[in-house]
Structures are given as C-alpha cells and as structure tokens.
Write an enzyme that holds these catalytic residues in place. Sequence first.
Site, mmCIF file in Angstrom:
data_model
loop_
_atom_site.group_PDB
_atom_site.id
_atom_site.type_symbol
_atom_site.label_atom_id
_atom_site.label_comp_id
_atom_site.label_asym_id
_atom_site.label_seq_id
_atom_site.Cartn_x
_atom_site.Cartn_y
_atom_site.Cartn_z
ATOM 1 N N HIS A 292 -43.375 -46.841 -3.053
ATOM 2 C CA HIS A 292 -43.422 -47.770 -2.022
ATOM 3 C C HIS A 292 -41.686 -48.461 -1.699
ATOM 4 O O HIS A 292 -41.920 -48.722 -0.551
ATOM 5 C CB HIS A 292 -44.117 -48.796 -2.674
ATOM 6 C CG HIS A 292 -44.992 -49.763 -1.958
ATOM 7 N ND1 HIS A 292 -45.283 -49.871 -1.257
ATOM 8 C CD2 HIS A 292 -44.362 -51.177 -1.860
ATOM 9 C CE1 HIS A 292 -46.471 -50.954 -1.093
ATOM 10 N NE2 HIS A 292 -44.630 -51.824 -1.049
ATOM 11 N N GLU A 293 -41.539 -48.771 -3.217
ATOM 12 C CA GLU A 293 -40.775 -50.050 -2.717
ATOM 13 C C GLU A 293 -38.714 -49.172 -1.968
ATOM 14 O O GLU A 293 -38.369 -49.457 -1.487
ATOM 15 C CB GLU A 293 -40.385 -50.352 -4.684
ATOM 16 C CG GLU A 293 -40.995 -51.423 -4.606
ATOM 17 C CD GLU A 293 -41.666 -52.184 -4.480
ATOM 18 O OE1 GLU A 293 -40.597 -53.073 -3.834
ATOM 19 O OE2 GLU A 293 -42.766 -52.574 -4.290
ATOM 20 N N HIS B 182 -39.748 -49.657 1.485
ATOM 21 C CA HIS B 182 -38.750 -50.847 1.794
ATOM 22 C C HIS B 182 -37.568 -51.215 2.186
ATOM 23 O O HIS B 182 -36.827 -51.707 3.081
ATOM 24 C CB HIS B 182 -39.202 -52.261 0.703
ATOM 25 C CG HIS B 182 -40.672 -52.720 1.068
ATOM 26 N ND1 HIS B 182 -40.737 -53.848 1.773
ATOM 27 C CD2 HIS B 182 -42.010 -52.875 -0.200
ATOM 28 C CE1 HIS B 182 -42.785 -53.837 2.052
ATOM 29 N NE2 HIS B 182 -42.641 -53.847 0.562
ATOM 30 N N GLU C 257 -44.002 -54.062 5.121
ATOM 31 C CA GLU C 257 -44.960 -53.659 5.178
ATOM 32 C C GLU C 257 -45.257 -52.220 5.479
ATOM 33 O O GLU C 257 -46.058 -51.254 4.520
ATOM 34 C CB GLU C 257 -46.575 -53.963 4.571
ATOM 35 C CG GLU C 257 -47.085 -53.799 3.020
ATOM 36 C CD GLU C 257 -45.844 -54.552 2.074
ATOM 37 O OE1 GLU C 257 -46.717 -53.528 0.764
ATOM 38 O OE2 GLU C 257 -45.710 -55.188 1.774
HETATM 39 ZN ZN LIG Z 1 -44.864 -53.651 -0.217
#
Ligand SMILES: [Zn+2]
Lengths: 492, 492
Positions: A263-264, A267, A293
């Site tokens: 997830h990161e 980003h 997101e």
């Molecule tokens: Zn996030």
Amino acid sequence: MTTPKHYQALSQEFQRIYHFQHLQALGDWDQATMMPMGGSHGRAEAMAELAVHIHQLKTAPLLLELLDCADSEPLSPSQRANLTEMRYQTLQANALPSALVQAKTQLTYQCEHAWRDQRKNNDWQGFAPNLTAVIDLVREEAQILGEAQGLSPYDALLNKFEPGTQACQIEQVFNEVKTWLPDLIKQVQQHQASRPHLTIPASSVDKQQALSLDVMSLLGFDFNQGRLDVSSHPFSGGVPGDQRITTRYEEQDFLSALFSTIHETGHARYEQGLPLEWRGQPAGQARSMAIHESQSLFFEMQLARGKGLLSPLTAKVNQHLGTQFTATQLEHLTTQVTPGLIRVDADEVTYPCHIMLRFDAEKALVDGSLSVADLPDFWDNAMQSLLGLSTKDNDRNGCMQDIHWPVGELGYFPSYTLGAMYAAQLRGAIEAQLGNIDQLVSDGKLNRVFEWLQHNIWSKGSLLTTNELITAATGESLNPQHFKRHLFNRYL
Amino acid sequence: MTTPKHYQALSQEFQRIYHFQHLQALGDWDQATMMPMGGSHGRAEAMAELAVHIHQLKTAPLLLELLDCADSEPLSPSQRANLTEMRYQTLQANALPSALVQAKTQLTYQCEHAWRDQRKNNDWQGFAPNLTAVIDLVREEAQILGEAQGLSPYDALLNKFEPGTQACQIEQVFNEVKTWLPDLIKQVQQHQASRPHLTIPASSVDKQQALSLDVMSLLGFDFNQGRLDVSSHPFSGGVPGDQRITTRYEEQDFLSALFSTIHETGHARYEQGLPLEWRGQPAGQARSMAIHESQSLFFEMQLARGKGLLSPLTAKVNQHLGTQFTATQLEHLTTQVTPGLIRVDADEVTYPCHIMLRFDAEKALVDGSLSVADLPDFWDNAMQSLLGLSTKDNDRNGCMQDIHWPVGELGYFPSYTLGAMYAAQLRGAIEAQLGNIDQLVSDGKLNRVFEWLQHNIWSKGSLLTTNELITAATGESLNPQHFKRHLFNRYL
Ligand SMILES: [Zn+2]
Ligand SMILES: [Zn+2]
C-alpha cells in the site's frame, strides 16, 4: 512575450516554502521512526516554530500582491495551473483567523489526548463533551472557509482534502452503492463459506523485512530515492525525491506488514513519479488525498490481490518465510470478506460501508442535524442496516474508534472510498488500452502498467484538476460502476 | 528589581534561532546516516534555505537594539553571562559581509570537491592553486573578524572555535611540549619493543554493534535521549535532549568502532548533561571545541585506556565477540605507540605532533610568512623533526590529508590537543578530590567520576568562560604538565 516576473517571484516564494516543508516532512518522519522518547519536547517546540514560520510565509501580504499581478501576465497553461494552486493554498492559509487556528490546535490536542484513554475505557460520557467542543469549532472553521470560497460548510471541509469535490456528488455515488453493496456482501459470504480454513505461520521480523524490501523492488520502488522503516502506524512520508515509507511487523501475521508495505509503495511511487520540472511548486504536488489513495489502493487491491501478481508474490513469500503457500491460498487469505466493527481491519468489500456511515454522520454533525449526543444511536442503526452488526454500548468499537474526529479532521473519510473507486476506474482504462492487467503481469509486463500510471497520473502532479486528470486518463469523470464491476468480478 | 524585558525578548529570539538549529542538526544527522543518495539535491536546497534563515534571524537589526537595551537592565550573573554569549554570536554573524560568506561557501565547496580526487591522486600541483584561493579568502575573513574584535587575524579564526584563547598562549604550551615529546616517543618505542604481537580476530557488524550499545550503557549514555547509528565518519550530532552519535564498523578491527563509540559517547554525555534550565539559550550550549574534545578524550583516553575500565571492557569484548583477551592484551592493543603520517590514525602520544605542525603551518599561512607553494617542504621538515618521518613527494599523506583546510576551517586544529590537555588536567583534579580513577572504577564507583564531570563541566554550559570553567574545576588555568605526567605515567 514579456517575462512573467511577478509569476517568477511567486515561484521563488513557493520554492522557499517548499524547502521548509521538506524539513517538516523530515521532522515528522524522524519522530515516528527514529526519535527517542526524550526528544519529544524539544522536537515539538522546533516543529511548532517551523509551522508558524511556514504559515507566516504563506500569509505574507507580498504573496497576495504578487498573485494579483501575476494574474494579468502572459502565462503558459501549466504556469496558469500552478498559479491556480498557489492561489488556492494562499486562500486556505489566509482564510482562518489565527486565533481560531490556535484554539483548534489546543482543543484537538486535548481531545485526542483524552480520547486515547476514553476509547480504551469505552467512556462515551467522558468523550462526548470533548467531541462536542471540537465539532463546534470545526463548524465555525467550515463556515469561514465556506464563505471564503462560496461553498457550503461541509464542502469547504471536503475541499481541504479533495479540491473541487462536492458532497452532493459523493452522496449520489454513495446512494447508488447502498442499493447493491449490502446484498453483495451477503452473497460473497455465502460464496466464501465453503473455503477451507488456513492458518498463518509465525515469521521473524528479519525475514518479513527482507520480504518487504524484495516486494518493493518488484513494484519498482526506487531505493536511491527512498527507504523502508518501522513505525507504530504505517505511513508514507518524506519528499518526492526521498520517500520514507514505514510498516509494522507482526510475527503472527506476515500479511499485515506485507500488504501495508505494498500500500505505502503505491503512495511512494506516486510521489517519486511527480513531475521533476515542477518539484517544489504547488503544481508539482500530489493532486488530492483521493488520488493518492487511488494509487496505494491500485497497488494493494487491484494489483497485489489479482491473480497476475499473486503468483510472483507467493513465490517471494515462500522463499523468504519458508512457507509453502499456493497462489490460491494466498488469494483466499487476502480476499476474505467478513463484516466487522473496525474500519482499519475491514476488507475491500465491506470497507465502503464504514466510509458511507462516517460521511453521513459528519455531514449531519456539521449542518447541525445530528448532535453528538445522538451519535451512538446513529452509528448503531447505520451499522445494523449496512453490515448487520450492532455497536450498542460498544462505542469504543463504534463511533469512538477513529482518530480523525478527535483531531478535528472532518471531510477526510470520503477520500478512502473515492480512492478505491478511482483505482478501479484506472484499472478499467488500463485494461481497455493495454489488455487484461493480470495477463500483463503474468507476461512480465508489469512495467507497462507503471509506465501508464507514470504518464497519466504521476507525471501530472496538480497540473490538472482531479476531474480533468481522471477524465484525461480514463475518458470519463468519476464512475463508480468500475468499482462495482471489480467487486463483482473478484468476489462472486 | 524591574523585569529585564529587553533581556526577555532577546531570550525569546535566541530560543527561536535554537529551534531552527534543532532542524539543522536533524538534517545533518539524517544526511550522514539515513538519507538515500537521490535525496541529496533536495536536502542541500532545504538546508541552504535554513542556513539563510538562521543567518537572517541572527543578523536582524532588532537583535542589536535589544542587546544594547538589555545591557543596562538589572541582570543576574547567569543572565549576564548569557547576554555575553548572545553578543558574541551576534557579532560573529554580523561581522562578515554576506558577499564574502557566499564566496567562501562556493570556493570551499569547489575546493573540497576537487580535493577528494586530488588527494587520491597525490596531485599537489592541481590542489595548490585551489588551496591558495581558499587561504586568500580566509585571510580576508580573519582580517575582518579580527578588526571587529580587536584580535590578530589568526586569533580571530581561533576564537570561532575557542573563544578567549590566543595563539601566543598555545605557542607557549606547544613550545614546551616540543622540548620533551619527541624524546618521549623514542623512549616509549623502545619500552614497547618487547611487547608480544597480537592479532585481532574478525567480528561481525551485529556483534560489534551489540558491544557498542552495551559499552554505551556502561558509560551512562541515556538511550531515552539519544541513539547510535552508522555513518562513514563517526560523529556526534543531534541536540542536547536527543543525541545522535555514530560509529563505523570494520569487521577486521573491532577496536575502531568500539573506541570511536566511546569517544562519541563522551561528546554525547557532555551534551546530555548541559543545563536543562538554559536549554535553547547561548549560555546553555557547550563551551568550546576544546572543552568538547576534552570530554570525548576523557572517555576515550583517560577512562577507557586506563586499567580500571579496561577490565570490564575486556569482559564485554569477550562476551559479545567470543574472544579471550586479557585486560593486559587489550591495554597493549590500545596503547601501542607508532609514529605515522596520518593524524586520524595517530596514537595518544604522537597525536600532538600532528597538531603542533598544523598549528605552526596555519598561523604562518594566515600571517603570510608561509606560502602555499612552500607548504610541502614545510610539512616534510616538521615531520622529520617531530616524528622522524618524511612526506617528500607524498603530499597525499602529508599536507593534503585533512579536510579542514580545503573547507576553509583554519584555527580548528589546536582544539584537539588542547582537549587532550584539559582531559588530563580534569583527571588530575578528580584524583586530587576523589582518589585514583582506576581505583574508583575498580570499586564500582565510575558514577562518581560522571557526577564530578556533570557538576563541574557539563552543567556549566557556557555560563563561564573556558578559563573560568577550568579554573573553577581544577584550581588552575590550562596547565600542560598534567598531560605530560599522564603520558609519562601511562607509557613509561
Ligand atoms: Zn493510504
Ligand atoms: Zn571528538
């Protein structure tokens, strides 16, 4: 064509502000990853001083003068987009009286501090008056911000995170989702009922870390421009040229660190891919929280839970942890749908329910149609209708579970689900242009997906509005049908 | 007694400056320990912006006005000492025209950059013109700084690091040392000739790190207010409440990391022990570079190479690295005296020769009696006379070995040997008051030594001048006889 000298002067001012924001990002990251406890007091003082300084730079009268002068200069479309962002940031910084900003900082600091214990103790009676005070102040903030921008109070809050997005659009989208999501959840549960039960073996932090780093490489994270560390809550921080992402290792559940790393990484790749020629300028920054997101969820949900990437991912898991999972087993483990009370533990399918509930609640709190006293009942009813669960006398796991409201951040929650929807829509566009994503990944063409994102999203920074960005990339405005189709395809 | 309101306003200004210096310390530390290469450019820009901002704060006209007004306010002796330090820092910041500061930054940046290759290639011809340009600019700087303070040019450079110290005092001390040190070195070599040869087994970085952390605990490092990391050159950084020290592990030589950790722990305990009630004020900062070095060398030389601490140190080495050293063997390994060309590799006994040579050279470079062209011959002659070694055609390991001059830091070198002398003098005072240090340590009373340093040095910050500090602690001004006695005691 005359040199746009006022525009140039403005650019320099914003570049200066950016340099101090660089230090802010470093201080925040260090505080969460490296700083010993004893350093807190000195750091807090230094960071407060820095915040005051940045606010002073953003509210300097010179900036307003330059903005007006630059407006009549001959600018390229990109320069004009940059000017728009400059004006927006300046407006946000100038709109609120500093007394209100200070009062909010103090009040939310106290509310958050008390909330940590009150939540543990399920102490709604203690928490309610604190939250009421925060909501009252946020209403005042929303009123002022709204008047300054010609927006309704709640839209003004929303615009802090999602410039250009209005609550009525989100309502329309969410109302449609409510017509099919609760039913889908029930169907998926039936569908998954026959799945065999799998246990997750314990793995050491060292092995999990090696796995995380390996998977980051697979996903194209540039280690020359970033690093992975540990913090109590995973986050992505740092600056575009130096992305600092974190995870948290649980020996009993390697999937937690693995998928939060993925997830990161989403980003981080967005930040690493922002346009270099606009670095330090408002137009060079990430577009919005929902677009941010959308990138992390594209990595975590669209890519990493898809059959294409699950196969190499399973190989890496087995290699680093000495396990013997099949890709199907990993798929089952990471796509299990179970309605629950806690948002941050929710799966991809039930997650929007948590957001829709909060969106309805915070809108009503801001327009006064819901009082804080009535919040527990509201929550319990909504959870019953959306997920069939009750939070009666369980406010700790109901309306007290999130940090957002205690710290006064209303208007943030929708970003999560908007991000999930944008991610699904981007996938649709990629598949229309490049073919099936799982097939691309299986064919060793994962990089073509990243190149598409680089070209269509990352390299655009804030040069386009959110709507322009999504329309240019996908041919249409936000269309939640892609998200619906994605959930039906994957889970039924 | 009226409230000293101008003094209060000044304190606030310096507190603000300190907050930005906190961020500077963090940026420097992160750059050396954590930052990926790709982050360099953005960090350099942010740090340059920060430096400009701090310079602006230090040279604000308001500060000069407040200084004059505060001077006639009723102040306590400590407040007056703080005011003196404020005035000193303001003078240093204001003395130099910003054009000169900028020119020096650029020139030394280029000189240092070229030096890295030129040194490797022993390219004196390439380096000499660059160094000449730097020396010319430093002469100008010294001239201006000297006029502003009524000091000779070289004394003005010295005062950047050692306020209140004059070259003529150092000359007197060094001239005396030259009468006995070369002879002592020969005697020690004879004395050590019969020592058995010892080999150092390789040890992993992990084990060495555990050893370092354990020894830091033994030496009272407060891990709630600091941490140990790795950098290519060991240093101590951070702020008093959050000391960031570093070391560098060599698998083939655990003594390198161990003793550099002990050295930096000395620096860190000084910082951790600075007066809390003066934190953020000029009077709360470390007194001078020599006093700082006196603390690190007290730990590294006086304590850690003494029989008292060598015993528990040996136990910890054996425990962590699985070796079987005796304390005597570790003593032999860490007190071996061998004249060499390289300052940073020098032992305790030959080290002052390297400093005396550089002190003579930089004085002569600044007053113009030595030209850069004549430096290699000067160096060769001095090395011959002090250590019996030649650097002819070996400038790489002669006058090109240090980074100090390429970056324009003349006046710094004496601090190292003054520090060693202060350390020996402090030891003398401690032993006069508390008894033999080795005995104290053997008796488990190491903490009494730290308490003495805390009371007499660390807690004083810059509330006293260097001379007042040393006189209050030891009953006399700098007296190099303690250093002489220490060397004779330990090495003969
Ligand atoms: Zn996030
Ligand atoms: Zn040192």
